[in-house]
Design a protein around this motif. Structure first.
Motif, PDB file in Angstrom:
ATOM      1  N   GLY A 100      49.554  40.603   9.941  1.00 34.25           N
ATOM      2  CA  GLY A 100      49.138  40.046  11.229  1.00 34.25           C
ATOM      3  C   GLY A 100      47.664  40.268  11.480  1.00 34.25           C
ATOM      4  O   GLY A 100      46.953  39.366  11.948  1.00 34.25           O
ATOM      5  N   ALA A 101      47.185  41.482  11.179  1.00 39.18           N
ATOM      6  CA  ALA A 101      45.762  41.770  11.344  1.00 39.18           C
ATOM      7  C   ALA A 101      44.918  40.879  10.438  1.00 39.18           C
ATOM      8  O   ALA A 101      43.848  40.399  10.825  1.00 39.18           O
ATOM      9  N   ALA A 102      45.423  40.633   9.206  1.00 39.51           N
ATOM     10  CA  ALA A 102      44.685  39.779   8.269  1.00 39.51           C
ATOM     11  C   ALA A 102      44.578  38.352   8.811  1.00 39.51           C
ATOM     12  O   ALA A 102      43.537  37.699   8.665  1.00 39.51           O
ATOM     13  N   PHE A 158      43.630  44.539  20.070  1.00 39.57           N
ATOM     14  CA  PHE A 158      42.242  44.426  20.520  1.00 39.57           C
ATOM     15  C   PHE A 158      41.466  43.414  19.678  1.00 39.57           C
ATOM     16  O   PHE A 158      40.384  42.983  20.071  1.00 39.57           O
ATOM     17  N   ALA A 159      42.041  43.020  18.544  1.00 38.40           N
ATOM     18  CA  ALA A 159      41.374  42.044  17.675  1.00 38.40           C
ATOM     19  C   ALA A 159      41.193  40.694  18.346  1.00 38.40           C
ATOM     20  O   ALA A 159      40.444  39.847  17.843  1.00 38.40           O
ATOM     21  N   LEU A 160      41.859  40.461  19.473  1.00 40.11           N
ATOM     22  CA  LEU A 160      41.654  39.203  20.188  1.00 40.11           C
ATOM     23  C   LEU A 160      40.345  39.185  20.975  1.00 40.11           C
ATOM     24  O   LEU A 160      39.925  38.134  21.453  1.00 40.11           O
ATOM     25  N   ALA A 161      39.696  40.343  21.129  1.00 43.48           N
ATOM     26  CA  ALA A 161      38.442  40.407  21.886  1.00 43.48           C
ATOM     27  C   ALA A 161      37.378  39.444  21.329  1.00 43.48           C
ATOM     28  O   ALA A 161      36.722  38.742  22.118  1.00 43.48           O
ATOM     29  N   PRO A 162      37.166  39.372  20.015  1.00 39.85           N
ATOM     30  CA  PRO A 162      36.154  38.438  19.509  1.00 39.85           C
ATOM     31  C   PRO A 162      36.459  36.984  19.852  1.00 39.85           C
ATOM     32  O   PRO A 162      35.560  36.190  20.101  1.00 39.85           O
ATOM     33  N   PHE A 163      37.753  36.636  19.854  1.00 37.89           N
ATOM     34  CA  PHE A 163      38.134  35.270  20.190  1.00 37.89           C
ATOM     35  C   PHE A 163      37.794  34.963  21.647  1.00 37.89           C
ATOM     36  O   PHE A 163      37.277  33.893  21.970  1.00 37.89           O
ATOM     37  N   LEU A 188      49.119  37.460  16.204  1.00 42.15           N
ATOM     38  CA  LEU A 188      49.626  38.073  17.426  1.00 42.15           C
ATOM     39  C   LEU A 188      51.150  38.027  17.461  1.00 42.15           C
ATOM     40  O   LEU A 188      51.802  38.998  17.859  1.00 42.15           O
ATOM     41  N   TRP A 189      51.751  36.905  17.029  1.00 42.71           N
ATOM     42  CA  TRP A 189      53.216  36.805  17.010  1.00 42.71           C
ATOM     43  C   TRP A 189      53.825  37.856  16.082  1.00 42.71           C
ATOM     44  O   TRP A 189      54.840  38.485  16.416  1.00 42.71           O
ATOM     45  N   LEU A 190      53.209  38.064  14.921  1.00 44.25           N
ATOM     46  CA  LEU A 190      53.708  39.088  13.996  1.00 44.25           C
ATOM     47  C   LEU A 190      53.663  40.469  14.638  1.00 44.25           C
ATOM     48  O   LEU A 190      54.571  41.292  14.446  1.00 44.25           O
ATOM     49  N   HIS A 191      52.628  40.743  15.410  1.00 43.02           N
ATOM     50  CA  HIS A 191      52.521  42.044  16.068  1.00 43.02           C
ATOM     51  C   HIS A 191      53.527  42.173  17.209  1.00 43.02           C
ATOM     52  O   HIS A 191      54.157  43.212  17.387  1.00 43.02           O
ATOM     53  N   LEU A 192      53.684  41.098  17.982  1.00 44.93           N
ATOM     54  CA  LEU A 192      54.581  41.148  19.134  1.00 44.93           C
ATOM     55  C   LEU A 192      56.035  41.319  18.725  1.00 44.93           C
ATOM     56  O   LEU A 192      56.828  41.939  19.444  1.00 44.93           O
TER      57      LEU A 192
END
Length: 357
Positions: free
Chosen positions: A132-134, A247-252, A281-285
């Motif tokens: 998911g992070a990738a 938090f990886a959504l911050a850049p978006f 995000l779906w994989l994380h959720l």
């Protein structure tokens, strides 16, 4: 617990991501070190006012564990890496990079956080979380691709800032039981003062006009101060790796805000990146981590309710009502349920004892 941690991590990401383009606007009239100082000092002073109001109103629902002597090494590390070095490097990078590219490069922070949590602090990270992070990073890569100039001038400064914040996030994980507002306030006041004094004394810079000072303080309070409080509360529920992944959504968010403030970039790339980030995000959720695990006996102080992990007796001086904060002892407990690396689930994982779906 996961829903609460998720909402806090996403709130932190939105506030921090949106702050980057606005910080870029401030750099036209002040040096990088001056901007770093004003942003963090604004966050610290704003949170100091929050603490004063909280104390004045005597709000019992905001009772949190105080700082202890054993917390000081972690706090000093957080201030040095995330408060002094990180924002200074970011401002140096922003001065040499366009806002959208800079926002997207901030994705390195979430990956640095995850890898440090996994490789140094041995936090459990499964393949689903890594994949998911990738996807999220790949989405940022699609947006930041500039032909041969993937790393635009100033990009290395931003990458270095992200590594500093990755270290900061993992050190903050050791402070997640402590009052997050007080931690963020101290970080802002100390780090902001250091960078501001360095700009005034070493660079012989002058303070900008009142409007810019107020603007920087407002951006710092929301984008660094409130964002950090939400991030630390997220750490309490999810641990460093997962909070960093959300938090990886911050850049978006930063890239979207940049499109509104600065000349537009390709919309097609934005849509492709949105799909990739959505998959991540779906994989994380939908991650589920469930296996038999043992809670060894431990004692600490933090805000809690009497759930399955907090079955202890109260002394005459312990506060009534819930949630409340006091020193308490956890007896040894063995059970199985869905959980994440929160304050009470930072245990080792043996082969065959980690199940994610």
């Amino acid at each position: 617990m996961k829903t609460t941690g998720l909402c806090l991590a996403l709130l932190s990401a939105v506030l921090f991501g949106a702050s980057t383009p606005f910080a870029k606007l401030l750099l036209g009239d002040m040096s990088a070190q001056m901007a770093a100082g004003l942003l963090y000092l604004g966050s610290g002073l704003g949170l100091a006012l929050v603490l004063a109001a909280r104390a004045g109103l005597r709000l019992p629902t905001h009772d949190e564990a105080p700082l202890a002597r054993r917390d000081l090494p972690w706090l000093l590390g957080v201030i040095a890496t995330g408060g002094v070095a990180g924002p200074l490097l970011l401002m140096l990078g922003l001065a040499r990079t366009d806002a959208a590219s800079a926002s997207l490069l901030l994705n390195v922070e979430s990956i640095a956080t995850l890898l440090i949590a996994w490789g140094v602090f041995r936090e459990n990270v499964d393949r689903r979380l890594l994949f998911g992070a990738a996807c999220i990073v790949l989405g940022a890569g699609v947006l930041s691709w500039q032909g041969h100039a993937v790393l635009a001038p100033g990009a290395l400064y931003i990458v270095a800032a992200c590594v500093c914040w990755g270290i900061d996030n993992n050190l903050s994980n050791h402070l997640s039981a402590v009052d997050p507002v007080r931690i963020a306030m101290l970080k802002g006041v100390v780090a902001g003062s250091v960078n501001l004094l360095a700009a005034l004394v070493l660079q012989h810079a002058h303070l900008p006009g009142p409007a810019l000072v107020v603007g920087a303080a407002a951006v710092g309070f929301l984008g660094y101060g409130v964002s950090l409080v939400a991030f630390m509360l997220g750490l309490r529920h999810l641990g460093a790796a997962r909070t960093g992944a959300y938090f990886a959504l911050a850049p978006f968010v930063g890239a979207v805000v940049s499109l509104a403030l600065f000349p537009a970039q390709g919309v097609a790339r934005l849509l492709v990146a949105a799909v990739l980030m959505g998959i991540g995000l779906w994989l994380h959720l939908t991650e589920r981590h469930d296996h038999p695990h043992v809670h060894e006996q431990m004692a600490h102080t933090h805000r809690h309710v009497h759930d399955a992990h907090h079955q202890h007796d109260h002394g005459p001086d312990d506060p009534p009502g819930e949630p409340h904060t006091h020193y308490h002892v956890h007896t040894r407990l063995e059970h199985s349920h869905a959980h994440y690396p929160d304050l009470h689930h930072r245990h080792d994982h043996e082969d065959g004892h980690s199940h994610a779906a």
